[in-house]
Design an enzyme around this catalytic site. Structure first.
Site, PDB file in Angstrom:
ATOM      1  CG  LEU A 139      -1.908  -1.078   1.460  1.00 48.53           C
ATOM      2  CD1 LEU A 139      -2.620  -0.894   2.808  1.00 48.53           C
ATOM      3  CD2 LEU A 139      -2.933  -1.104   0.337  1.00 48.53           C
ATOM      4  CG  ASP A 140       0.309   4.400  -2.809  1.00 46.24           C
ATOM      5  OD1 ASP A 140       1.044   3.549  -3.336  1.00 46.24           O
ATOM      6  OD2 ASP A 140      -0.576   5.029  -3.430  1.00 46.24           O
ATOM      7  CB  ALA A 141       3.825   6.298   2.482  1.00 46.06           C
ATOM      8  CB  THR A 143      -3.027   3.974   0.733  1.00 45.14           C
ATOM      9  OG1 THR A 143      -2.972   4.884  -0.376  1.00 45.14           O
ATOM     10  CG2 THR A 143      -4.294   3.133   0.612  1.00 45.14           C
ATOM     11  NE  ARG A 239      -2.174   8.761  -4.628  1.00 45.49           N
ATOM     12  CZ  ARG A 239      -0.955   9.009  -4.181  1.00 45.49           C
ATOM     13  NH1 ARG A 239      -0.169   8.033  -3.767  1.00 45.49           N
ATOM     14  NH2 ARG A 239      -0.505  10.249  -4.162  1.00 45.49           N
TER      15      ARG A 239
END
Length: 308
Positions: A139-141, A143, A239
């Protein structure tokens, strides 16, 4: 040790800016290529050149490339707010807080899920690169939400294959600006690095196939709450696809979100949360499903919209 290269400019780069040509030839970002040029590490036909100079096919390029950065070694580092949702001998499912990456990466100095688990005594499989042990998806930092990691070798190979073959049910909720038309649909558009080389991703012809299904859960005056089902798992996929629909995730400044709306709702990152994760248990075969409620910053933003 640095790496010295000498070669002619290929025909296909005729007329490109020098920084763009260097970036394409050596797989660097435009920014990194420009830094090498300004540091005097690039010569064209034996002479120094500026990053905006146009290159000619056949000109002789000499470039000194820096050594590749070495992969960071994970160290036990407690991560406040990292919750364990489920754990057995083969897998661990965590609820990831904001500002935490999946594993250590070059240039990232903040916390990671991997190091947080090491600090709490969890032993993950050592399959794969050392800095990514047990990691089967990311997961993105900024998110938040559910991530599964493998503790055993058997679980690692089965889960890796399940993600690759798209048999994992990954559901996200995101708050996007405006109202998508139609209210439910599919974005099927290839994704690759943005041509600018600034770290963003974009819908790019010839990129990696990427498929996102969305459905409107709740509509507000200025925004819509969507449920997202991911078929593929590209970097920044939700995104990028929401931005391509002209309905960026609220708070996602990197992909064109309105800062005024984010400010009004108190959102300081993309409104995006991994709410559900379902898959067949890698060693037992039984279906398992996990859910995660919204963190405080995201639920407070929804409350404000409902009061509008």
């Amino acid at each position: 040790m640095s790496d010295h290269r000498s070669m002619p400019v290929p025909d296909g780069l005729e007329g490109d800016r020098l920084d763009a040509a260097i970036a394409r030839m050596f797989g660097l970002s435009r920014t990194r290529a420009a830094e090498l040029i300004s540091a005097g590490e690039v010569a064209v036909d034996g002479a120094a050149a500026a990053k905006s100079d146009r290159v000619q096919a056949g000109s002789w390029l000499e470039v000194t490339l820096p050594p590749p950065p070495s992969a960071p070694v994970p160290r036990p580092e407690p991560v406040p707010g990292l919750k364990t949702v489920y754990e057995d001998a083969d897998i661990i499912v965590v609820d990831k807080p904001i500002g935490v990456v999946a594993h250590p990466t070059v240039g990232w100095t903040g916390p990671s899920v991997l190091e947080g688990l090491l600090a709490s005594g969890v032993r993950l499989t050592t399959s794969g690169a050392a800095e990514r042990q047990g990691i089967v998806h990311r997961l993105d930092a900024n998110t938040t939400g559910l991530m599964v990691l493998a503790k055993s070798e058997a679980a690692y190979s089965v889960l890796k294959r399940a993600f690759k073959e798209r048999t994992v049910d990954k559901r996200y909720h995101t708050l996007v600006q405006g109202h998508p038309d139609p209210l439910r649909g599919t974005v099927d558009a290839p994704i690759d690095r943005h041509p600018s080389g600034d770290g963003r991703f974009a819908v790019v012809a010839g990129g990696r196939p990427s498929v996102t299904h969305y459905d409107t859960v709740e509509a507000f005056r200025a925004a819509s709450l969507l449920e997202i089902k991911l078929e593929t798992g590209r970097t920044h996929q939700i995104r990028v696809h929401m931005s391509a629909l002209r309905h960026p995730c609220v708070g996602d400044r990197l992909y064109g979100a309105d800062p005024t709306l984010a400010e009004r709702l108190g959102v300081r990152r993309q409104w995006l949360h991994a709410v559900r994760l379902g898959f067949d248990h890698p060693t037992e075969g039984r279906p398992v499903e996990f859910e995660s409620g919204y963190p405080e910053d995201l639920s407070e933003a929804l409350d404000l919209l409902r009061e509008d």
